[in-house]
Enzyme design. Structure first.
Site, short mmCIF file in Angstrom:
data_model
loop_
_atom_site.label_atom_id
_atom_site.label_comp_id
_atom_site.label_asym_id
_atom_site.label_seq_id
_atom_site.Cartn_x
_atom_site.Cartn_y
_atom_site.Cartn_z
N ARG A 1 45.32 39.57 50.32
CA ARG A 1 45.40 38.84 49.33
C ARG A 1 46.36 39.42 47.98
NH1 ARG A 1 40.17 37.24 45.15
NH2 ARG A 1 41.03 38.68 43.72
N TYR B 1 43.01 37.13 36.13
CA TYR B 1 42.06 37.20 37.26
C TYR B 1 42.53 38.14 38.25
CZ TYR B 1 39.58 36.71 41.40
OH TYR B 1 38.87 36.98 42.62
N ASP C 1 44.13 33.62 45.47
CA ASP C 1 43.16 33.29 44.90
C ASP C 1 43.52 32.62 43.67
OD1 ASP C 1 40.43 32.31 44.19
OD2 ASP C 1 39.48 34.69 44.46
N HIS D 1 41.11 30.80 41.83
CA HIS D 1 39.72 30.78 41.12
C HIS D 1 39.44 29.61 40.39
CE1 HIS D 1 36.87 34.08 39.59
NE2 HIS D 1 36.82 34.30 41.34
N GLU E 1 43.34 29.51 47.71
CA GLU E 1 41.76 29.41 47.46
C GLU E 1 41.38 28.95 46.12
OE1 GLU E 1 39.87 33.67 48.15
OE2 GLU E 1 38.39 33.06 46.88
N GLU F 1 33.15 29.64 47.97
CA GLU F 1 32.41 30.80 47.74
C GLU F 1 31.20 30.54 46.53
OE1 GLU F 1 35.72 33.21 46.23
OE2 GLU F 1 34.83 33.45 44.25
N ARG G 1 34.27 28.73 52.66
CA ARG G 1 33.90 30.24 52.11
C ARG G 1 32.57 30.55 51.76
NH1 ARG G 1 37.02 33.90 50.79
NH2 ARG G 1 36.40 34.44 48.60
N GLU H 1 36.81 37.96 54.27
CA GLU H 1 37.03 38.75 53.06
C GLU H 1 36.51 40.00 53.32
OE1 GLU H 1 36.09 37.28 49.29
OE2 GLU H 1 37.56 38.31 48.29
N TRP I 1 36.75 30.90 34.61
CA TRP I 1 37.27 32.14 34.86
C TRP I 1 37.62 32.16 36.21
CZ3 TRP I 1 34.97 36.09 38.16
CH2 TRP I 1 35.59 37.23 38.11
O1 EZ4 Z 1 34.65 36.07 41.53
O2 EZ4 Z 1 32.87 38.06 43.77
O3 EZ4 Z 1 37.40 35.76 46.36
N1 EZ4 Z 1 36.74 36.55 45.66
C1 EZ4 Z 1 36.53 36.27 44.35
C2 EZ4 Z 1 35.57 37.19 43.76
C3 EZ4 Z 1 34.50 36.47 42.85
C4 EZ4 Z 1 33.31 37.23 42.61
C5 EZ4 Z 1 32.10 36.74 42.22
O4 EZ4 Z 1 30.86 37.60 42.18
O5 EZ4 Z 1 36.91 35.22 43.87
O6 EZ4 Z 1 36.31 37.90 42.53
CO CO Z 2 37.42 33.71 45.35
#
Ligand code: EZ4
Ligand code: CO
Length: 402
Positions: free
Chosen positions: A147, A159, A210, A212, A236, A262, A283, A339, A402
């Site tokens: 990643r 991030y 990611d 996010h 992701e 996730e 996820r 992961e 975030w």
């Molecule tokens: O934000 O594990 O794919 N991984 C992520 C991580 C999550 C944290 C949250 O606790 O997106 O960085």
């Molecule tokens: Co993630």
């Protein structure tokens, strides 16, 4: 066999973990992870006050019945605190069953479907050159899937970019930190990052990214389209998923594969995403999704729609969850990828384990149960410390995802 005792071990060997230990009258015990990053003590209180008293005297072999008792019996359904608590019990019971039958948990889930579990790890850099170097470094360690995240010019602390050269760790001790975000700058930048990474690694390494939860559906569609030349394994969390239908628009515009979930804690968070084939990878993890029992059902449903698993595996998923995920990933047919972020040496010392990494794949080991233990004396030397994930603001100060 009867459950005689259950207790919590809350510790912070470099980061916080909540672990449930269930003991039986035959001397066999099982471990379950109950860690919910930034809300650790809420799950601990839920277990302590509302779950553990109900477990004493039950037959630990009745995993399905105990799962239904804790889920339906609460009356209040779902939610990350409840489902993490149920997961901790469930995983500890699978550990006990494996030990009682003297066989690894993957054998209880149908036996192995493959020789190893493909994993991806995290490469990060504050700029493109550093990110490319980090990807190359992890390929050098043997990873076949990486990643890639990079700092975005003009957006300090993006991030996934670690501070001070340390490995990326999502939570920080103390109250929540603040980071900045600019969608405009990110969307212009991301294709340049992947052009450079793909050029450096060649065609055969799997690249992941990611987002996010930071884009709207149409922005995510633009990103997916712009990354198509670099054929990512997945993008992701392109957009928040509370509204599952948001993914329809992304899907209609791009062939970049999509992974999400996730933050899910229930099959129902993913039901529309899966049955409409709006995603390619789910996820939701064992610890937050209600345990092995719940995830097996979700994965079997996903299999019908050719959706594969790609479970969350950052450092907030304890070695107990990592072991459970590796048994699960070795066994089920529609496994996609797992992961994997290395825990610190201290975390690994507190949780001695049999799982191993070799040449891009992990294996849970063949020890009975999960093959992971806890050193309680060492854990006691590292007590819980308040820690949180950061929040993010746009350049004008607006709070964003975030
Ligand atoms: O934000 O594990 O794919 N991984 C992520 C991580 C999550 C944290 C949250 O606790 O997106 O960085
Ligand atoms: Co993630």
């Amino acid at each position: 066999m009867k459950i005689t005792n259950a207790r919590l071990i809350v510790c912070s060997p470099d980061r916080n973990f909540v672990t449930l230990k269930i003991e039986t009258d035959e001397g066999i015990y099982g471990l379950g992870d109950a860690t919910l990053n930034g809300r650790e003590l809420a799950v601990a209180a839920y277990l302590e006050e509302h779950v553990i008293p109900c477990l004493i005297g039950r037959d630990p072999s009745q995993i399905e019945d105990i799962w239904q008792y804790l889920y339906r019996g609460a009356y209040w359904r779902r939610g990350p605190v409840t489902m993490s608590a149920i997961a901790a019990v469930d995983v500890a019971l699978w550990d006990i069953k494996g030990k009682a039958l003297n066989t690894p948990v993957y054998n209880l889930l149908g036996g192995k479907s493959r020789e190893g579990v493909l994993v991806y790890t995290h490469a990060n850099g504050s700029n493109i050159d550093d990110a490319v170097a980090s990807v190359e470094h992890h390929i050098g360690e043997g990873y076949l899937a990486v990643r890639a995240q990079s700092g975005v010019p003009g957006v300090a602390s993006s991030y996934g970019v670690p501070k001070g050269g340390k490995p990326y760790e999502p939570a920080e001790r103390g109250l929540p930190g603040e980071s900045l975000w600019s969608t405009e700058r990110y969307l212009n930048f991301a294709p340049k990052l992947f052009e450079a990474v793909r050029k450096s690694v060649g065609e055969d390494i799997h690249l992941l990214h990611d987002v996010h939860h930071r884009l709207t559906p149409i922005e995510a569609a633009r990103l997916g389209k712009s990354l198509e030349p670099y054929h990512l394994f997945w993008m992701e969390d392109p957009t928040p998923a509370e509204n599952q239908e948001a993914f329809r628009l992304i899907r209609e515009h791009t062939v970049t594969p999509i992974a999400t979930g996730e933050v899910f804690n229930s099959f129902w968070d993913a039901h529309d995403l899966i049955r409409h084939q709006w995603i390619d990878y789910i996820r939701m993890t064992i610890v937050h999704g209600g345990g092995i029992t719940a995830l097996k059902k979700a994965a079997d449903f996903a299999a019908v729609y050719q959706v594969r698993t790609g479970f969350h595996g950052a450092t907030d998923l304890s070695p107990v969850t990592m072991a459970a995920a590796l048994h699960f990933g070795l066994a089920i047919h529609n496994f996609g990828i797992q992961e994997h972020m290395h825990h610190t040496a201290l975390t690994d010392q507190v949780f001695p384990h049999h799982y191993k990494f070799e040449a891009g794949y992990m294996h849970p080991g063949d020890a009975p149960g999960l093959g992971v233990d806890i050193d309680e004396a060492l854990a006691a030397k590292h007590p819980y410390q308040r820690a949180y994930l950061p929040i993010a603001r746009k350049l004008d100060g607006t709070l964003t995802d975030w």
